[in-house]
Design an enzyme around this catalytic site. Structure first.
Site, PDB file in Angstrom:
ATOM      1  N   LYS A   1      -6.186   6.280   1.989  1.00 56.94           N
ATOM      2  CA  LYS A   1      -5.022   5.864   0.873  1.00 56.94           C
ATOM      3  C   LYS A   1      -4.746   7.031   0.064  1.00 56.94           C
ATOM      4  O   LYS A   1      -5.729   7.689  -0.314  1.00 56.94           O
ATOM      5  CB  LYS A   1      -5.820   4.558   0.131  1.00 56.94           C
TER       6      LYS A   1
ATOM      7  N   SER B   1      -1.719  -3.053  -2.093  1.00 62.72           N
ATOM      8  CA  SER B   1      -1.623  -1.446  -2.163  1.00 62.72           C
ATOM      9  C   SER B   1      -2.258  -0.689  -1.030  1.00 62.72           C
ATOM     10  O   SER B   1      -1.893   0.473  -0.948  1.00 62.72           O
ATOM     11  CB  SER B   1      -2.074  -1.072  -3.441  1.00 62.72           C
TER      12      SER B   1
ATOM     13  N   SER C   1      -6.622  -5.711  -2.592  1.00 59.69           N
ATOM     14  CA  SER C   1      -5.554  -4.571  -2.249  1.00 59.69           C
ATOM     15  C   SER C   1      -6.350  -4.261  -0.695  1.00 59.69           C
ATOM     16  O   SER C   1      -5.658  -3.183  -0.087  1.00 59.69           O
ATOM     17  CB  SER C   1      -5.475  -3.431  -2.975  1.00 59.69           C
TER      18      SER C   1
END
Length: 450
Positions: free
Chosen positions: A79, A150, A174
């Site tokens: 990420k 996210s 998330s």
């Protein structure tokens, strides 16, 4: 041989360890897949040449009889929130870090290679929207629908076979929500188990890093690598079993009702409970405080801390999207007394839940209330409107795993959430693995719907 992008982490580990494929061969195959899946927008910063250089080094080490462990030579995605020295961070602070996150150091030491940085919500807050700074990652099952919160790029990259493993972060779901929306697996570990040093912060009192993969076994292998320097008492992967005899599971039926879970979500969870019972587990219904109480406690803590950290960016960052600015500004309205009450309530909730662990090994309930929403209908403050199924684990600092447990009538994945006591991450992974083996919900990459 089967296309390499279709294989699990543990299958790839066996192939590289036995020298049936080279790390460079695997890396090149995944680069080819990433290029073919570019329309998903899951990868925002490819590091292909860095990955190829690392693969050559790993192959040279193997030729000398040196192996760094089961993940030697396998690429993954991170990420965008994770700092990697010299690799730009585009959605979380827009910098080029001069140091790397602790968790990346651990995976690098385990022999893994970075294939690229993956899309996430700007500042790690919220879901995709029409006014995002960069094109959002596309849900491979329906590009008109949300890919989740996210860590969405990590979930999409896994679901489409771009990477066999990824890391995400989870402040209020998330990791688990994108995993559920995209049909993959994500673990929010026990609070504090993994270092968050070098990870872009949203609300540090709630933030956690965690592994994402296409099955629970692969998540267990990642946990072993992430904690290799801390000498855990037992391997996560070695703790997996295909039976669950003696495991005591509590079904929190009221959580689904509180969140307005759809009938097909609730039916899928009920069917999963039947599978767990067939595997030897005992299941009983368990009552917890209402889900709205958890949500009302979570929001002031998360929003106030996020605004305190990022108020300067809200005011002065001209590149910040309107969606992110609106979400962060919500924290400016929360006063100190509200935060104090929320902290007291968090401690009270923990005191109320702790006694349950004397008679229950894990809790089970839905990850989300229904199918992913249509992106065109998402409002920046939608998360303020309904009780949130993911936040109890963040408030309680407990491990929580999302696995697939079905498919909706619209052809979209349905997720099951498995939550355990603190430091019982092995237990939730064991339950997830046993369920996957019995139900057949072991992830295979999909071709994105156009």
């Amino acid at each position: 041989m089967t296309d390499l992008h279709q294989l699990s982490l543990h299958a790839l580990s066996g192939l590289i360890g036995s020298r049936q494929i080279s790390a460079l061969e695997l890396t090149d195959a995944l680069i080819e897949r990433c290029n073919a899946m570019a329309s998903t927008s899951a990868m925002i910063t490819p590091t292909f040449e860095i990955a190829r250089d690392a693969a050559r080094l790993r192959d040279a080490e193997l030729a000398q009889g040196i192996s760094r462990g089961p993940l030697h030579g396998i690429p993954l995605g991170l990420k965008d929130a994770f700092a990697v020295q010299g690799v730009p961070t585009k959605l979380c602070g827009r910098t080029i870090p001069d140091t790397s996150a602790d968790v990346w150091h651990a995976l690098d030491a385990a022999g893994m290679a970075l294939l690229g940085k993956l899309h996430c919500a700007e500042f790690c807050l919220g879901a995709p929207g029409a006014q995002d700074m960069m094109p959002f990652a596309r849900n491979p099952f329906d590009p008109a629908r949300s890919p989740g919160a996210s860590s969405s790029g990590s979930a999409v990259a896994l679901a489409t076979g771009m990477v066999p493993a990824a890391l995400g972060t989870d402040t209020g779901g998330s990791i688990r929500i994108p995993a559920a929306f995209c049909g993959v697996v994500g673990l929010k570990p026990t609070g504090g188990l993994l270092s968050t040093k070098g990870i872009f912060p949203l609300a540090p009192a709630l933030d956690q890093a965690g592994p994402m993969a296409r099955d629970s076994r692969d998540c267990a292998m990642l946990m072993d690598a992430l904690l290799s320097g801390s000498s855990p008492s037992e391997s996560f992967a070695d703790a997996l079993t295909e039976r669950l005899d003696g495991v005591r599971i509590g079904y929190v039926a009221e959580f689904g009702a509180d969140a307005g879970a759809s009938p097909e979500q609730r039916t899928a969870v009920a069917q999963a409970l039947n599978v767990l019972t067939d595997l030897g587990a005992t299941v009983e219904e368990v009552a917890l405080p209402p889900l709205q109480v958890f949500t009302d406690c979570f929001l002031p803590l998360m929003l106030s801390e996020a605004y305190a950290l990022h108020a300067h960016a809200v005011i002065y960052d001209a590149d910040m999207s309107a969606n992110t600015r609106v979400r962060l500004q919500g924290g400016a309205q929360i006063d100190a007394d509200s935060v104090k009450r929320a902290k007291t309530q968090r401690a009270h909730l923990e005191q109320m839940v702790t006694p349950i662990w004397t008679r229950i090994d894990a809790l089970v309930f839905e990850v989300v209330p229904g199918d992913p929403p249509l992106i065109e209908t998402i409002h920046p403050l939608d998360y303020l409107k309904a009780p949130m199924l993911a936040v109890p684990a963040n408030l309680l600092n407990t491990p929580s795993l999302a696995v697939r447990c079905g498919t909706s009538q619209a052809g979209l994945p349905i997720g099951l959430q498995i939550l355990g006591p603190r430091y019982e991450d092995r237990t939730v992974l064991r339950i997830g693995h046993a369920y996957e083996q019995a139900s057949g919900h072991t992830g295979k990459p999909v071709e994105p719907v156009q």
